[in-house]
Design a protein around this motif. Structure first.
Motif, PDB file in Angstrom:
ATOM      1  N   SER A   1     -47.028  27.540 -27.478  1.00 22.77           N
ATOM      2  CA  SER A   1     -46.974  26.684 -26.289  1.00 22.77           C
ATOM      3  C   SER A   1     -48.121  26.961 -25.325  1.00 22.77           C
ATOM      4  O   SER A   1     -48.372  26.164 -24.419  1.00 22.77           O
ATOM      5  CB  SER A   1     -45.643  26.885 -25.562  1.00 22.77           C
TER       6      SER A   1
ATOM      7  N   GLU B   1     -40.781  23.227 -30.180  1.00 26.28           N
ATOM      8  CA  GLU B   1     -42.131  23.397 -29.642  1.00 26.28           C
ATOM      9  C   GLU B   1     -43.140  22.609 -30.464  1.00 26.28           C
ATOM     10  O   GLU B   1     -44.009  21.928 -29.916  1.00 26.28           O
ATOM     11  CB  GLU B   1     -42.487  24.888 -29.646  1.00 26.28           C
ATOM     12  N   ARG B   2     -43.004  22.664 -31.792  1.00 20.48           N
ATOM     13  CA  ARG B   2     -43.920  21.933 -32.663  1.00 20.48           C
ATOM     14  C   ARG B   2     -43.738  20.422 -32.547  1.00 20.48           C
ATOM     15  O   ARG B   2     -44.684  19.663 -32.687  1.00 20.48           O
ATOM     16  CB  ARG B   2     -43.730  22.374 -34.112  1.00 20.48           C
TER      17      ARG B   2
ATOM     18  N   LEU C   1     -35.884  26.535 -32.231  1.00 23.61           N
ATOM     19  CA  LEU C   1     -36.750  26.871 -31.102  1.00 23.61           C
ATOM     20  C   LEU C   1     -38.207  26.556 -31.414  1.00 23.61           C
ATOM     21  O   LEU C   1     -38.894  25.856 -30.635  1.00 23.61           O
ATOM     22  CB  LEU C   1     -36.592  28.361 -30.780  1.00 23.61           C
ATOM     23  N   ILE C   2     -38.677  27.059 -32.546  1.00 20.80           N
ATOM     24  CA  ILE C   2     -40.072  26.814 -32.915  1.00 20.80           C
ATOM     25  C   ILE C   2     -40.281  25.344 -33.271  1.00 20.80           C
ATOM     26  O   ILE C   2     -41.322  24.760 -32.970  1.00 20.80           O
ATOM     27  CB  ILE C   2     -40.484  27.735 -34.077  1.00 20.80           C
TER      28      ILE C   2
ATOM     29  N   THR D   1     -43.306  31.385 -30.224  1.00 20.39           N
ATOM     30  CA  THR D   1     -43.108  30.198 -29.395  1.00 20.39           C
ATOM     31  C   THR D   1     -44.008  30.228 -28.173  1.00 20.39           C
ATOM     32  O   THR D   1     -44.625  29.216 -27.808  1.00 20.39           O
ATOM     33  CB  THR D   1     -41.640  30.090 -28.955  1.00 20.39           C
TER      34      THR D   1
ATOM     35  N   SER E   1     -38.662  19.248 -35.128  1.00 17.58           N
ATOM     36  CA  SER E   1     -37.364  19.779 -34.729  1.00 17.58           C
ATOM     37  C   SER E   1     -36.316  19.748 -35.841  1.00 17.58           C
ATOM     38  O   SER E   1     -35.309  20.455 -35.756  1.00 17.58           O
ATOM     39  CB  SER E   1     -36.841  19.008 -33.515  1.00 17.58           C
TER      40      SER E   1
END
Length: 419
Positions: free
Chosen positions: A128, A29-30, A25-26, A124, A42
């Motif tokens: 974002s 986003e990164r 998940l994080i 997250t 990812s």
């Protein structure tokens, strides 16, 4: 902590899978971040989370060593990123180390897994919201920043040193509790203030009413009345914003009751909920019938609630209301509480709401008396808004605001007395 020998194999697998999901998940986003994609993304973040989960499950004592060892290559990679891209941001590096810790939390215990999931969601959202957060920071001027810093410093310094007991010299007041209520109410207002700054000045009239109501419904009413005087043709729209700001006060009171005395919430939720629902329906009708159907620049500049003087004033008001309410209940019974609630509500709803919630929790007043008193205070403050509309706004605005808020008050009285 999970014992990989004693605990079922499936439990460890599930916790490791949760860690992988957190990292993914994080990491996603990164990956999409313009400044972080080349550093870690990812694929790397799920690996960090798995590393933390496995170390936490089988070698928990080694976690500090693993973090220290991981910091070395991360620092080298960060230095290369700075050299190649001239980007000094530490966000991704910090997020990477945090993901390792979150992974370890998932295999630490059931509570650790829940906390890891919650923190991952918050992280997250924070990552974002970079543009929104920077936009908010840009809209806050230097004077407001200094005021906020001073307030936070005072809170951090004063709160721990205040005695957490009732003092005879203060007529039985608990200084730490009083100051804690100041921090709580101010923090609630600051959340709405921050959101209003993040959204910006060009926002819809409905959002103006909602955010203004959470920060200061009285200030919003004054601003709407003044704007309506300048543009009488938009009186319906400004009346709508005034009504919305006023009815938002009721959910805010419910939040305060829920924090101070959850047992009182069901008794207060019915009348205040009915007032909120009825007011929202009527406000929607007002908006629908308004001549201007598009968003209007409200012109409302909500002040930063992180200011020391208003906070100290609220603390003094709250302390006085707390003492007077308890004394009135002892000497005059419920009628004394209601009278105090009405007079206090003319100036501030928060003080009487927090006071009666606390007194009901202590058993000083009954839940029915406390609930009715809170409704009485809310009605008194609602009537003040109508008075301000007559005093500062055009006749059309005053009539409309008085009719709506008067009907809302009647609904509150009926539900408080007969339900």
């Amino acid at each position: 902590m999970i014992d990989p020998v004693a605990d079922p194999f499936g439990l460890v697998v599930v916790r490791v899978a949760i860690a992988f999901g957190i990292g993914a998940l994080i990491g996603l986003e990164r990956e999409g971040s313009e400044s972080a994609g080349t550093f870690a993304g990812s694929r790397t973040f799920p690996l960090f989370a798995l590393l933390g989960a496995l170390v936490g499950a089988f070698f928990p004592a080694m976690l500090p060593v693993v973090l220290a060892a991981l910091a070395v290559p991360l620092t080298v990679a960060y230095a290369g990123k700075v050299w190649l891209e001239r980007d000094l941001g530490l966000t991704t590096l910090t997020a990477a180390l945090l993901v390792v810790v979150l992974g370890a939390l998932t295999t630490h215990s059931e509570r650790g897994a829940v906390i890891a999931i919650i923190v991952a969601g918050a992280v997250t959202a924070l990552l974002s919201a970079k543009g929104t957060i920077h936009g908010f920071a840009d809209r806050v001027d230097e004077r407001e920043r200094r005021a906020s810093v001073k307030f936070v410093l005072v809170v951090l310094v004063v709160l721990p040193v205040l005695p957490d007991r009732e003092l005879d010299v203060l007529f039985g007041l608990n200084p730490r509790f009083v100051w804690l209520m100041v921090v709580f109410v101010t923090g609630l207002s600051f959340l709405a203030y921050a959101l209003s700054r993040a959204v910006g000045a060009e926002r819809g009239i409905a959002l103006t009413g909602v955010l203004g109501g959470f920060v200061s419904s009285t200030a919003t009413t004054v601003s709407m009345a003044e704007r309506a005087s300048e543009a009488p043709t938009l009186s319906r729209m400004y009346a709508f914003a005034t009504v919305v700001a006023s009815i938002v006060m009721f959910p805010r009171a419910l939040v305060e009751v829920a924090v101070i005395n959850r047992a009182l919430l069901p008794h207060v939720a019915v009348p205040l909920g009915a007032m909120t629902a009825f007011g929202a329906v009527v406000a929607a009708v007002v908006y629908w019938r308004a001549t201007a159907r598009t968003g209007v620049d409200s012109g409302t500049e909500v002040e930063n609630p992180f200011r020391l003087r208003p906070a100290l004033f609220f603390g003094a008001v709250f302390a006085v209301v707390l003492l007077v309410s308890e004394l009135a209940n002892t000497r005059l019974g419920p009628s004394g509480v209601y009278a105090t609630a009405f007079v206090s509500g003319l100036a501030d709803v928060d003080a009487i709401t927090l006071t009666l919630s606390r007194l009901a929790a202590d058993g000083s007043v009954s839940t029915d008396v406390a609930a009715t008193g809170i409704v009485v205070g809310a009605i008194a403050n609602t009537l003040v808004k109508a008075g301000l509309a007559w005093l500062l706004g055009p006749r059309r605005l005053a009539i409309l605001v008085t009719a709506v808020l008067g009907a809302v008050s009647v609904v509150g009285i009926l539900f408080a007395v007969f339900v």
